[in-house]
Design a protein around this motif. Sequence first.
Motif, PDB file in Angstrom:
ATOM      1  N   UNK A  10       0.795  -1.235   0.000  1.00 15.28           N
ATOM      2  CA  UNK A  10       0.000   0.000   0.000  1.00 15.28           C
ATOM      3  C   UNK A  10       0.826   1.283   0.000  1.00 15.28           C
ATOM      4  N   UNK A  11       2.152   1.181   0.041  1.00 15.42           N
ATOM      5  CA  UNK A  11       2.985   2.373   0.086  1.00 15.42           C
ATOM      6  C   UNK A  11       3.341   2.761   1.505  1.00 15.42           C
ATOM      7  N   UNK A  12       4.277   3.707   1.625  1.00 11.37           N
ATOM      8  CA  UNK A  12       4.820   4.051   2.936  1.00 11.37           C
ATOM      9  C   UNK A  12       3.775   4.585   3.912  1.00 11.37           C
TER      10      UNK A  12
ATOM     11  N   UNK B 162      -1.670   1.383   8.484  1.00 11.46           N
ATOM     12  CA  UNK B 162      -2.329   0.078   8.563  1.00 11.46           C
ATOM     13  C   UNK B 162      -1.661  -0.826   9.598  1.00 11.46           C
ATOM     14  N   UNK B 163      -0.332  -0.817   9.646  1.00 11.03           N
ATOM     15  CA  UNK B 163       0.343  -1.667  10.629  1.00 11.03           C
ATOM     16  C   UNK B 163       0.035  -1.182  12.047  1.00 11.03           C
ATOM     17  N   UNK B 164      -0.072   0.137  12.214  1.00  3.67           N
ATOM     18  CA  UNK B 164      -0.424   0.695  13.524  1.00  3.67           C
ATOM     19  C   UNK B 164      -1.839   0.269  13.923  1.00  3.67           C
ATOM     20  N   UNK B 165      -2.773   0.419  12.986  1.00  4.50           N
ATOM     21  CA  UNK B 165      -4.162   0.046  13.268  1.00  4.50           C
ATOM     22  C   UNK B 165      -4.308  -1.451  13.523  1.00  4.50           C
ATOM     23  N   UNK B 166      -3.598  -2.269  12.741  1.00  2.87           N
ATOM     24  CA  UNK B 166      -3.697  -3.713  12.906  1.00  2.87           C
ATOM     25  C   UNK B 166      -3.108  -4.162  14.241  1.00  2.87           C
TER      26      UNK B 166
ATOM     27  N   UNK C 229      -0.993 -10.640   0.128  1.00  2.06           N
ATOM     28  CA  UNK C 229       0.125 -10.086   0.904  1.00  2.06           C
ATOM     29  C   UNK C 229      -0.355  -9.014   1.877  1.00  2.06           C
ATOM     30  N   UNK C 230      -1.323  -8.211   1.428  1.00  2.00           N
ATOM     31  CA  UNK C 230      -1.862  -7.182   2.308  1.00  2.00           C
ATOM     32  C   UNK C 230      -2.544  -7.781   3.529  1.00  2.00           C
ATOM     33  N   UNK C 231      -3.316  -8.861   3.314  1.00  3.48           N
ATOM     34  CA  UNK C 231      -3.992  -9.516   4.436  1.00  3.48           C
ATOM     35  C   UNK C 231      -2.972 -10.127   5.388  1.00  3.48           C
TER      36      UNK C 231
END
Length: 261
Positions: free
Chosen positions: A67-69, A75-79, A208-210
């Motif tokens: 998804x880009x920087x 997203x990693x923070x939210x996940x 990969x995103x999931x």
Amino acid sequence: MTDIWVPLVLTVLAGLATSIGGMIGVAGRGDSRRLMSMGLGFSAGVMIYVSLVEILPKGREALISEFGDAAGEWLVLLAFFGGIAVIALIDRLVPEEINPHEPGTVDDRARQRALMRTGILTAIALGVHNFPEGFATFIAAIQNPEIGVAVAVAIAIHNIPEGLAVAVPVYQATGSRRKALRWATVSGLAEPAGAIVGYLLLMPFISDGLFGVVFAAIAGVMVFISLDELLPTAEEYGEHHWAIYGLVAGMAVMGISLVLL
């Protein structure tokens, strides 16, 4: 990707580690406060280290690649905190007196008596807690077998004191080693069940995103379990220094194993 049988075997082995804890419990070592305190600290060290050093960075890498920087970082923070929120909600929904992750379960006589009277409800509670752990091991091994092994080891070590915590009160309440081992083993079998159910539900959406989201969420779940359940329970046994020694030893063992892998 890898064949699903390898991740499934890893998940089963990680789940059955509760049987090791059960065997320790019925062998007469379950009343060692120092052993329990250090064992729980060791589990926390393993889980915190592998989560922050290996799993979370892999999730971040996958999400940034997909998804880009900027979006990937958010997203990693939210996940990560989403994983914490999910496991925290599960802990709140499970009644405290039958929650296998709540402090004081080993010495609580009332819980020992209630355990046998509420067997089905206890099994459901254990399953609710262990489903996410089984899915974490399984999905990690599908995406990357090396990370899968690391997660399986972390979950297995975490499951040993959990199996002990289940077996000791059952053994004290019934005097039956067989029943204590059976309950400890059943609690671990919820993990491969969680792996299979989770995989079947998410299979059409795997990408990969999931994987990145799941990895970050797994890290959150494991950190929460360590800080909310394992370390406070270790402190309940009154062996503060041994809990910390176990924590550091767990980090060291997991760090060395990751280097060797």
